[in-house]
Design an enzyme around this catalytic site. Structure first.
Site, PDB file in Angstrom:
ATOM      1  CB  SER A 247      -1.045  -0.048   1.318  1.00 57.54           C
ATOM      2  OG  SER A 247      -2.377   0.885   0.787  1.00 57.54           O
ATOM      3  CE  LYS A 251       0.144   5.470  -2.052  1.00 53.65           C
ATOM      4  NZ  LYS A 251      -1.323   4.502  -2.856  1.00 53.65           N
ATOM      5  CD1 TRP A 338      -8.289   3.646  -1.716  1.00 56.51           C
ATOM      6  CD2 TRP A 338      -9.694   4.498  -3.093  1.00 56.51           C
ATOM      7  NE1 TRP A 338      -7.521   4.733  -1.999  1.00 56.51           N
ATOM      8  CE2 TRP A 338      -9.541   5.463  -2.100  1.00 56.51           C
ATOM      9  CE3 TRP A 338     -10.781   4.659  -3.702  1.00 56.51           C
ATOM     10  CZ2 TRP A 338      -8.979   6.691  -2.264  1.00 56.51           C
ATOM     11  CZ3 TRP A 338     -10.982   6.252  -2.812  1.00 56.51           C
ATOM     12  CH2 TRP A 338      -9.975   7.292  -2.682  1.00 56.51           C
ATOM     13  CG  HIS A 388      -5.929  -2.437   0.428  1.00 56.65           C
ATOM     14  ND1 HIS A 388      -4.936  -2.098  -0.553  1.00 56.65           N
ATOM     15  CD2 HIS A 388      -5.608  -1.161   1.635  1.00 56.65           C
ATOM     16  CE1 HIS A 388      -4.241  -1.167  -0.590  1.00 56.65           C
ATOM     17  NE2 HIS A 388      -4.694  -0.664   1.013  1.00 56.65           N
TER      18      HIS A 388
HETATM   19  C1  GCU Z   1      -5.232   4.474   1.733  1.00 56.70           C
HETATM   20  C2  GCU Z   1      -4.407   5.959   0.578  1.00 56.70           C
HETATM   21  C3  GCU Z   1      -3.799   4.605  -0.421  1.00 56.70           C
HETATM   22  C4  GCU Z   1      -2.649   3.885  -0.143  1.00 56.70           C
HETATM   23  C5  GCU Z   1      -3.709   3.381   1.427  1.00 56.70           C
HETATM   24  C6  GCU Z   1      -2.733   2.494   2.144  1.00 56.70           C
HETATM   25  O1  GCU Z   1      -6.395   4.026   1.235  1.00 56.70           O
HETATM   26  O2  GCU Z   1      -6.010   6.379  -0.342  1.00 56.70           O
HETATM   27  O3  GCU Z   1      -2.819   5.743  -1.529  1.00 56.70           O
HETATM   28  O4  GCU Z   1      -1.825   3.169  -0.832  1.00 56.70           O
HETATM   29  O5  GCU Z   1      -4.354   4.137   2.059  1.00 56.70           O
HETATM   30  O6  GCU Z   1      -2.101   2.903   2.775  1.00 56.70           O
HETATM   31  O7  GCU Z   1      -3.350   1.281   3.035  1.00 56.70           O
END
Ligand code: GCU
Length: 407
Positions: A247, A251, A338, A388
């Site tokens: 997540s 990144k 998402w 997720h």
């Molecule tokens: C939120 C955010 C995402 C990210 C996620 C996470 O949903 O919008 O961009 O990847 O958190 O880190 O779980």
């Protein structure tokens, strides 16, 4: 942590493939001076630097060099962790002179039965090292307690709460080590986190102003410092450290891998917007949403693209290409709309052209694979059934990937 922050006027989130819009990706293999990139050497000498620079100037900010003041103190060694299968080491990595400055608490598991240095997965965690396992020897993260205090949240023990995401035993049994640290050791994850994090405390030492990099930048830089330590640990195969993240930390793993070629392979688990997913696709989270909800993740310049992502001089396939020619794994999950699974697939797909310069095979298909059916070679992709998250299925694919391409 997967819903849109409220309080901002936003257009409705699009989940209709027919409404994604038409877009053209910036050319990956044309240099700034309009010459064609024809070889791996053109890539290495010219284009790679330009692409890295685009991400520094527009998105994640600068990436400081090594930390001259870094030093480590071994805090605890357990020679019979995980029912005797592993050795655990807890190492405090001080990032400045003395012991009063910022530090990273690294937790390292190594298979007990090996005399050879082992390949290691390294990955930051969300809630402190003590959250990844019920192992009583893991020290409670002070920086995580600080974060709970900041949040005015209940500071009751949370040992092992994220255990499902960290199948340490499976990794150990397959001959891998695991190195993890709490991302809040570098910077707390909120808009003002930079004030108490390394972007402030190390500004002078690293010769960089807080606004010239980002939270993702600080977390990724921390991964490189962890790698500095790992390369000195005799149990670790220094050239076989794989950076992985989930997540927002996916990144982060991609950005760490882009800046630090010492990472042997790069894994993005459900990194989505601002990670593996193409920004130009209007599907799920968008640049406008992410920069309003999490402004600190990026430099402020990135917000200037809120109204028109088509003016971005780069897109995320170019970030993925910065992993080349090293093994790259991008993973999605079916319910994680998402994060735009198809956009993540296309990010990986469009990075193939750089891998081809090195005669490395990519996904080997133009079609999004069925759930739970990994595809590819040096670039791999799967979409796991479910939410997720990062689960045993994901890790088993990363182990196989490591076995085939890193070990
Ligand atoms: C939120 C955010 C995402 C990210 C996620 C996470 O949903 O919008 O961009 O990847 O958190 O880190 O779980």
């Amino acid at each position: 942590s997967c819903s849109v922050m409220t309080g901002f006027a936003q257009p409705p989130v699009n989940y209709d493939e027919a409404k994604v819009g038409v877009y053209q990706l910036p050319p990956l293999l044309i240099t700034n001076s309009k010459t064609k990139v024809r070889s791996s050497s053109d890539w290495d000498h010219t284009r790679r630097k330009e692409v890295l620079q685009l991400f520094k100037e527009n998105m994640y900010g600068q990436f400081p060099g090594p930390d001259a003041e870094m030093h480590v103190v071994m805090q605890k060694i357990d020679s019979s962790a995980i029912d005797g299968l592993a050795i655990s080491k807890q190492v405090r990595i001080y990032l400045s002179k003395g012991e009063n400055g910022p530090y990273i608490d690294l937790l390292l598991y190594i298979p007990a039965n090996t005399t050879q240095p082992v390949p290691v997965f390294t990955s930051l965690n969300f809630q402190g090292n003590h959250n990844i396992s019920m192992d009583e020897n893991i020290l409670i993260s002070q920086h995580y307690l600080d974060f709970l205090k900041f949040k005015k949240a209940d500071a009751s023990p949370t040992r092992g709460v994220q255990e499902r995401r960290w199948p340490v035993k499976a990794l150990i049994e397959h001959g891998y080590g695991l190195a993890t640290a709490y991302y809040g050791d570098l910077e707390q994850d909120h808009a003002d986190g930079w004030e108490t994090g390394i972007r402030t405390s190390l500004a002078h030492q690293l010769h960089i102003k807080p606004a010239d990099w980002s939270a993702i930048g600080a977390w990724a830089w921390g991964l490189s410092r962890i790698l500095d330590y790992l390369q000195t640990d005799k149990n670790v195969a220094a050239t076989k450290v794989i950076v992985m993240g989930h997540s927002r930390l996916g990144k982060t793993a991609l950005w760490a891998g882009a800046n630090d070629p010492r990472f042997a392979a790069v894994i993005s688990n459900n990194s989505g917007e601002g990670g593996a997913a193409l920004t130009r696709r209007n599907y799920g989270e968008t640049l406008s949403i992410i920069t309003k909800a999490f402004p600190h993740w990026f430099i402020s310049k990135y917000q200037s693209y809120q109204d028109d992502v088509n003016t971005l001089p780069m897109d995320q396939h170019m970030l993925l290409a910065l992993a080349a020619p090293r093994p790259l794994y991008v993973a999605s999950a079916t319910n994680d709309k998402w994060a735009d699974p198809y956009g993540e697939f296309l990010g990986a797909k469009n990075a193939e052209q750089v891998y081809a310069l090195f005669n490395k095979k990519g996904l080997g298909t133009d079609q999004m694979p069925a759930p739970d059916m990994p595809v590819g070679n040096t670039i791999r992709y799967h979409i796991r059934t479910g939410d997720h998250d990062v689960l045993l299925f994901d890790w088993m694919q990363y182990i196989k990937f490591g076995d085939e391409l890193v070990k």
